[in-house]
Design a protein around this motif. Structure first.
Motif, PDB file in Angstrom:
ATOM      1  N   GLY A 259      -4.907   6.544   5.893  1.00 45.67           N
ATOM      2  CA  GLY A 259      -3.979   7.433   6.445  1.00 45.67           C
ATOM      3  C   GLY A 259      -2.750   8.482   5.352  1.00 45.67           C
ATOM      4  O   GLY A 259      -2.850   9.385   5.542  1.00 45.67           O
ATOM      5  N   GLN A 260      -3.078   7.255   4.387  1.00 42.34           N
ATOM      6  CA  GLN A 260      -1.774   7.735   3.126  1.00 42.34           C
ATOM      7  C   GLN A 260      -2.725   8.952   2.749  1.00 42.34           C
ATOM      8  O   GLN A 260      -2.096   9.967   2.165  1.00 42.34           O
ATOM      9  N   ILE A 261      -4.298   8.273   2.634  1.00 48.54           N
ATOM     10  CA  ILE A 261      -5.108  10.058   1.279  1.00 48.54           C
ATOM     11  C   ILE A 261      -4.894  11.187   2.317  1.00 48.54           C
ATOM     12  O   ILE A 261      -4.566  12.614   1.975  1.00 48.54           O
TER      13      ILE A 261
ATOM     14  N   ILE B  56      -3.293  10.195  -3.963  1.00 50.49           N
ATOM     15  CA  ILE B  56      -4.458  10.686  -4.241  1.00 50.49           C
ATOM     16  C   ILE B  56      -4.911  10.449  -4.984  1.00 50.49           C
ATOM     17  O   ILE B  56      -5.447   9.365  -5.453  1.00 50.49           O
ATOM     18  N   PRO B  57      -7.282  10.578  -4.456  1.00 50.56           N
ATOM     19  CA  PRO B  57      -8.184  10.108  -4.557  1.00 50.56           C
ATOM     20  C   PRO B  57      -8.535  10.755  -5.675  1.00 50.56           C
ATOM     21  O   PRO B  57      -7.928  12.547  -5.937  1.00 50.56           O
ATOM     22  N   ILE B  58      -8.271  10.127  -6.518  1.00 56.22           N
ATOM     23  CA  ILE B  58      -8.831  10.909  -8.534  1.00 56.22           C
ATOM     24  C   ILE B  58      -9.825  11.127  -8.473  1.00 56.22           C
ATOM     25  O   ILE B  58     -10.170  11.390  -9.975  1.00 56.22           O
TER      26      ILE B  58
ATOM     27  N   THR C 237     -10.969   6.842  -5.076  1.00 58.60           N
ATOM     28  CA  THR C 237     -12.287   7.477  -3.725  1.00 58.60           C
ATOM     29  C   THR C 237     -10.890   8.291  -2.323  1.00 58.60           C
ATOM     30  O   THR C 237     -10.239   7.485  -2.060  1.00 58.60           O
ATOM     31  N   ARG C 238     -12.029   8.707  -1.430  1.00 52.61           N
ATOM     32  CA  ARG C 238     -10.740   9.238  -0.404  1.00 52.61           C
ATOM     33  C   ARG C 238     -11.604   8.202   0.411  1.00 52.61           C
ATOM     34  O   ARG C 238     -11.172   8.497   1.526  1.00 52.61           O
ATOM     35  N   ASN C 239     -12.836   7.788   0.073  1.00 57.78           N
ATOM     36  CA  ASN C 239     -13.610   7.101   1.547  1.00 57.78           C
ATOM     37  C   ASN C 239     -13.435   5.629   1.826  1.00 57.78           C
ATOM     38  O   ASN C 239     -13.562   5.006   0.141  1.00 57.78           O
ATOM     39  N   VAL C 240     -12.498   5.265   2.398  1.00 54.64           N
ATOM     40  CA  VAL C 240     -11.626   3.973   2.209  1.00 54.64           C
ATOM     41  C   VAL C 240     -11.737   3.669   3.545  1.00 54.64           C
ATOM     42  O   VAL C 240     -11.013   3.764   4.637  1.00 54.64           O
TER      43      VAL C 240
ATOM     44  N   ASP D  87       0.646  -0.850   0.038  1.00 50.02           N
ATOM     45  CA  ASP D  87       0.117  -0.137  -0.023  1.00 50.02           C
ATOM     46  C   ASP D  87       1.126   1.381  -0.029  1.00 50.02           C
ATOM     47  O   ASP D  87       0.384   2.928  -0.187  1.00 50.02           O
ATOM     48  N   ASP D  88       2.545   1.161   0.591  1.00 46.66           N
ATOM     49  CA  ASP D  88       3.091   2.846   0.358  1.00 46.66           C
ATOM     50  C   ASP D  88       3.204   2.380  -1.265  1.00 46.66           C
ATOM     51  O   ASP D  88       3.728   3.875  -1.341  1.00 46.66           O
ATOM     52  N   ARG D  89       3.299   1.543  -2.005  1.00 45.86           N
ATOM     53  CA  ARG D  89       3.492   1.856  -3.269  1.00 45.86           C
ATOM     54  C   ARG D  89       2.105   2.523  -4.108  1.00 45.86           C
ATOM     55  O   ARG D  89       2.384   2.801  -5.518  1.00 45.86           O
ATOM     56  N   LEU D  90       1.196   2.643  -3.218  1.00 43.68           N
ATOM     57  CA  LEU D  90      -0.466   3.662  -3.954  1.00 43.68           C
ATOM     58  C   LEU D  90       0.126   4.678  -3.958  1.00 43.68           C
ATOM     59  O   LEU D  90      -0.600   5.663  -3.321  1.00 43.68           O
TER      60      LEU D  90
END
Length: 411
Positions: free
Chosen positions: A153-155, A161-163, A143-146, A135-138
């Motif tokens: 936390g990464q978002i 970046i939420p696209i 969406t912003r909602n995870v 997930d650190d390579r994501l």
């Protein structure tokens, strides 16, 4: 489908927003030797040898109806044959970085592995990414909602970046992100697929169609598919095998039940249509594995989104013991459901207050633990469903992970 396409205007608006660009981490080189003990999960081969097997850790697809992988010494070919009739077969050639690629065919897409960073238009991949430790390579999500705290936390920190492109993705934003690989949502409706556009834009993409698998374990095997791009086959095999073993034990528990409740899946798409999975989709297989039955055995569609006239719903499933909603968020309570959908009060499941929804752990519109973890945890969903259909076999968990009972009793 129409609901998903309706997000197109939102995606176009979101495409106007600037997206921070990040260079992928630099490629390092690693001396491997003649007999590597494990797959290389970071860096490129510094000492290529033609006769060396660079993938001692291998995966095989034994449950997926759509995936096949072939291994060669320094490359692997993944073939994706959709279970829905889109009339295409996609092939990805994954070449170990630092080694020469093979001669490519006209249908082949070249991907250097291990991939350094990636983005996805399909939230169901996120659970696999977290379990695999990538997930650190994501770089981008739709969406912003995870529901996965580490990725949320990464978002929040701006590292991912939420696209904002719904499920099918947005080509311009995918190109702007600059990720080495973009996992696309593969639709049963060809006009909605964006991988042809991504190819024209020079974006390397890989389809993901876990949602159209005929069985839950076939869907769960897509964690192996994700792992192939990161040379993490050993980790994926371990994760999948543990979940498959648990699923098999639960399925055996419900295999010989005396009575099988009738379950209706789906939700009202509009005044005239009911939306549901196809009769050969993995969700219906899970209902059967939990000791239930459904009224759509003659439907041979594997897709996750089909439509039926509302009259057909009432003809076939008005007497269903349980209504199991998926995708759309469910009602807050039975009183609200009966008020907002008065016609559905005729359904036996609504009259009896036996309505459930795949929206436990809701964290935002269309976002919950089922949407981003359901692919990799079918054993937990099966356990919850057995507890609903056969409480004499299993007690429901105190805090369900995936399936929420709509509160409120019989009418």
């Amino acid at each position: 489908m129409r609901l998903l396409l309706a997000f197109g205007s939102l995606a176009a608006f979101a495409a106007c927003a600037p997206i921070p660009m990040r260079e992928p981490p630099a490629r390092s080189t690693v001396t491997i030797g003649a007999r590597p003990a494990a797959n290389l999960t970071a860096g490129c081969v510094a000492d290529y040898r033609e006769d060396t097997d660079y993938f001692p850790d291998k995966a095989a697809f034994r449950h997926s109806a759509q995936l096949k992988v072939e291994y060669h010494r320094n490359w692997k070919r993944v073939t994706f044959t959709p279970s829905v009739d889109t009339r295409e077969v996609l092939r990805l050639v994954l070449v170990q970085c630092g080694t020469p690629p093979p001669k490519l065919g006209p249908r082949d897409t070249l991907v250097e592995v291990p991939v350094r960073d990636f983005a996805t238009a399909n939230v169901s991949l996120l659970g696999a990414a977290h379990l695999l430790g990538i997930d650190d390579r994501l770089k981008g999500v739709p969406t912003r909602n995870v529901s996965i705290p580490a990725i949320a936390g990464q978002i929040e920190r701006g590292e991912t970046i939420p696209i904002h492109a719904a499920q099918h993705g947005n080509g311009e934003q995918a190109a702007a992100l600059g990720a080495e690989l973009f996992f696309t949502f593969y639709s049963a409706y060809p006009d909605a697929n964006i991988h042809p556009l991504l190819k024209r834009l020079g974006v390397v993409s890989a389809p993901q169609s876990d949602h159209t698998e005929p069985t839950p374990l076939g869907r769960a095997e897509w964690i192996k598919y994700v792992a192939l791009f990161f040379n993490l086959e050993a980790r994926a095999n371990q994760l999948f095998d543990a979940r498959a073993a648990r699923y098999a034990k639960l399925r055996a528990l419900a295999a010989n039940v005396d009575a099988r409740p009738l379950v209706q899946l789906g939700y009202p798409e509009s005044r005239d249509e009911w939306s549901q999975a196809g009769g050969r989709n993995q969700l219906y297989r899970m209902i059967e594995d939990a000791g239930g039955r459904h009224a759509w055995h003659d439907n041979s569609i594997a897709g996750s989104l089909t439509y039926a006239p509302m009259e057909t719903l009432f003809d076939r499933a008005a007497s269903a013991d349980v209504w199991l909603g998926n995708f759309m968020p469910g009602a807050a309570d039975m009183a609200t459901l009966r008020r907002d959908q008065p016609r559905l009060a005729w359904l036996r499941a609504v009259r009896d207050g036996r309505v459930y929804w795949f929206d436990a752990g809701k964290v935002g519109p269309f976002a919950n633990s089922w949407s981003d973890q359901g692919m990799t945890e079918p054993q937990d969903a099966l356990a919850e469903l057995i507890a609903i259909l056969h409480p004499e076999l299993l007690q429901p968990p105190a805090r369900p992970r995936f399936i929420r009972k709509i509160p409120g009793g019989p009418a």
